[in-house]
Motif scaffolding. Sequence first.
Motif, short mmCIF file in Angstrom:
data_model
loop_
_atom_site.label_atom_id
_atom_site.label_comp_id
_atom_site.label_asym_id
_atom_site.label_seq_id
_atom_site.Cartn_x
_atom_site.Cartn_y
_atom_site.Cartn_z
N ARG A 82 -25.52 23.14 -24.07
CA ARG A 82 -25.04 23.42 -22.77
C ARG A 82 -26.31 22.95 -21.77
O ARG A 82 -26.26 22.27 -20.97
CB ARG A 82 -24.88 25.16 -22.12
CG ARG A 82 -23.86 25.43 -20.96
CD ARG A 82 -23.78 26.28 -21.18
NE ARG A 82 -24.51 27.44 -20.82
CZ ARG A 82 -25.74 27.29 -20.00
NH1 ARG A 82 -25.54 26.83 -18.81
NH2 ARG A 82 -26.90 28.19 -19.48
N ILE A 83 -28.16 23.87 -21.98
CA ILE A 83 -28.50 23.23 -21.23
C ILE A 83 -28.88 21.74 -21.39
O ILE A 83 -28.84 20.98 -20.57
CB ILE A 83 -29.72 23.79 -21.75
CG1 ILE A 83 -29.16 25.70 -21.18
CG2 ILE A 83 -31.12 23.35 -21.80
CD1 ILE A 83 -31.06 26.40 -21.99
N ALA A 84 -28.86 21.05 -22.15
CA ALA A 84 -29.26 19.68 -21.94
C ALA A 84 -28.06 18.78 -21.70
O ALA A 84 -28.36 17.91 -21.36
CB ALA A 84 -28.89 19.12 -24.19
N GLN A 85 -27.24 19.17 -22.46
CA GLN A 85 -25.82 18.48 -21.11
C GLN A 85 -26.27 18.65 -19.63
O GLN A 85 -25.63 18.01 -18.82
CB GLN A 85 -24.23 19.37 -21.39
CG GLN A 85 -23.46 18.55 -20.89
CD GLN A 85 -22.89 16.81 -21.02
OE1 GLN A 85 -23.11 16.54 -21.97
NE2 GLN A 85 -23.07 16.02 -20.03
N ALA A 86 -26.38 20.30 -19.30
CA ALA A 86 -26.38 20.39 -17.44
C ALA A 86 -27.91 19.68 -17.03
O ALA A 86 -28.35 18.86 -16.17
CB ALA A 86 -26.99 21.92 -17.36
N GLU A 91 -29.89 14.42 -14.36
CA GLU A 91 -30.89 13.83 -14.26
C GLU A 91 -30.06 12.00 -13.49
O GLU A 91 -30.08 11.46 -12.83
CB GLU A 91 -31.32 12.75 -15.62
CG GLU A 91 -32.54 13.83 -15.72
CD GLU A 91 -32.78 13.83 -17.33
OE1 GLU A 91 -32.10 13.57 -18.42
OE2 GLU A 91 -34.26 14.56 -17.68
N ALA A 92 -28.59 11.92 -14.25
CA ALA A 92 -27.75 11.06 -13.93
C ALA A 92 -27.12 11.42 -12.32
O ALA A 92 -27.78 10.47 -11.28
CB ALA A 92 -26.26 11.30 -14.46
N LYS A 93 -27.07 12.60 -11.87
CA LYS A 93 -26.89 11.92 -10.63
C LYS A 93 -28.50 11.72 -9.00
O LYS A 93 -28.12 11.60 -8.38
CB LYS A 93 -27.33 14.46 -9.94
CG LYS A 93 -25.75 14.49 -10.27
CD LYS A 93 -24.18 13.88 -9.68
CE LYS A 93 -23.23 14.34 -10.39
NZ LYS A 93 -21.41 13.84 -9.73
N ILE A 94 -29.35 12.65 -10.13
CA ILE A 94 -31.44 12.47 -9.60
C ILE A 94 -31.14 10.62 -9.38
O ILE A 94 -31.38 10.39 -7.67
CB ILE A 94 -31.78 13.17 -9.83
CG1 ILE A 94 -32.01 14.60 -9.90
CG2 ILE A 94 -33.54 12.21 -9.48
CD1 ILE A 94 -33.37 15.49 -10.51
N ALA A 95 -30.59 10.17 -10.40
CA ALA A 95 -30.96 8.56 -10.70
C ALA A 95 -29.78 7.68 -9.02
O ALA A 95 -30.08 7.08 -8.68
CB ALA A 95 -30.47 8.26 -11.70
N GLU A 96 -28.39 8.77 -8.71
CA GLU A 96 -27.82 8.06 -8.17
C GLU A 96 -28.08 8.11 -6.61
O GLU A 96 -28.31 7.53 -5.70
CB GLU A 96 -26.11 8.66 -8.08
CG GLU A 96 -25.36 8.46 -9.74
CD GLU A 96 -24.54 9.43 -8.92
OE1 GLU A 96 -24.16 9.77 -8.00
OE2 GLU A 96 -23.89 9.58 -10.91
N LEU A 97 -28.53 9.77 -6.16
CA LEU A 97 -29.44 10.21 -4.93
C LEU A 97 -30.55 9.01 -4.94
O LEU A 97 -30.68 8.64 -3.82
CB LEU A 97 -30.09 11.23 -5.42
CG LEU A 97 -29.17 12.02 -5.10
CD1 LEU A 97 -29.27 13.63 -5.24
CD2 LEU A 97 -28.21 11.92 -3.88
#
Length: 122
Positions: A82-86, A91-97
Motif C-alpha cells: 500500500r505504501i509503495a502504491q501510494a 510520483e506520477a501526480k508530481i510528474a503530471e504537475l
Amino acid sequence: MADQKGDFIAGVVTGAVLGGMIGGVIGFVLAPRLSKGSAEGQRRDPDRLNGTSATPERPRLSASGESAMSSDWKKWENEAERIAQARRTLEAKIAELNEAIQATRAQLLVKEVPAPAAEENS
C-alpha cells in the motif's frame, strides 16, 4: 494622545513579560514529561523522528505460532505494498504537475515576447 500611546506601549511590554514568564513556567513543568516521551519513542522507533522510517516493521520469525505469524506477515506485506502504491501514485501526480508547469511557463514566455510588427510601428 501621547499618554494613550505610552499606556499602550507599557501594556504591550507588560503583556510580553508576563506571557514570557508564564510560558517559561509551563515549559519548565512540561519539558521533563515531553522529553521522557520522546526518548521512549526514539528507543521504540529510532528513525521516526528524522523521517526515515518508510515501511512498517517486519514481523519477527518464531518457531511457535506459525498461523499467527503468517497473518502478521501478510499484514506487513499488504501495508508495504500500500505504501509503495501510494508512492508510485504520488510520483506520477508530481510528474503530471511538472509537465503542466512547464507547459504554462512556455505559454507565458511566448506571450511575453513582443511581436516584431508592434515594435516597427512605434
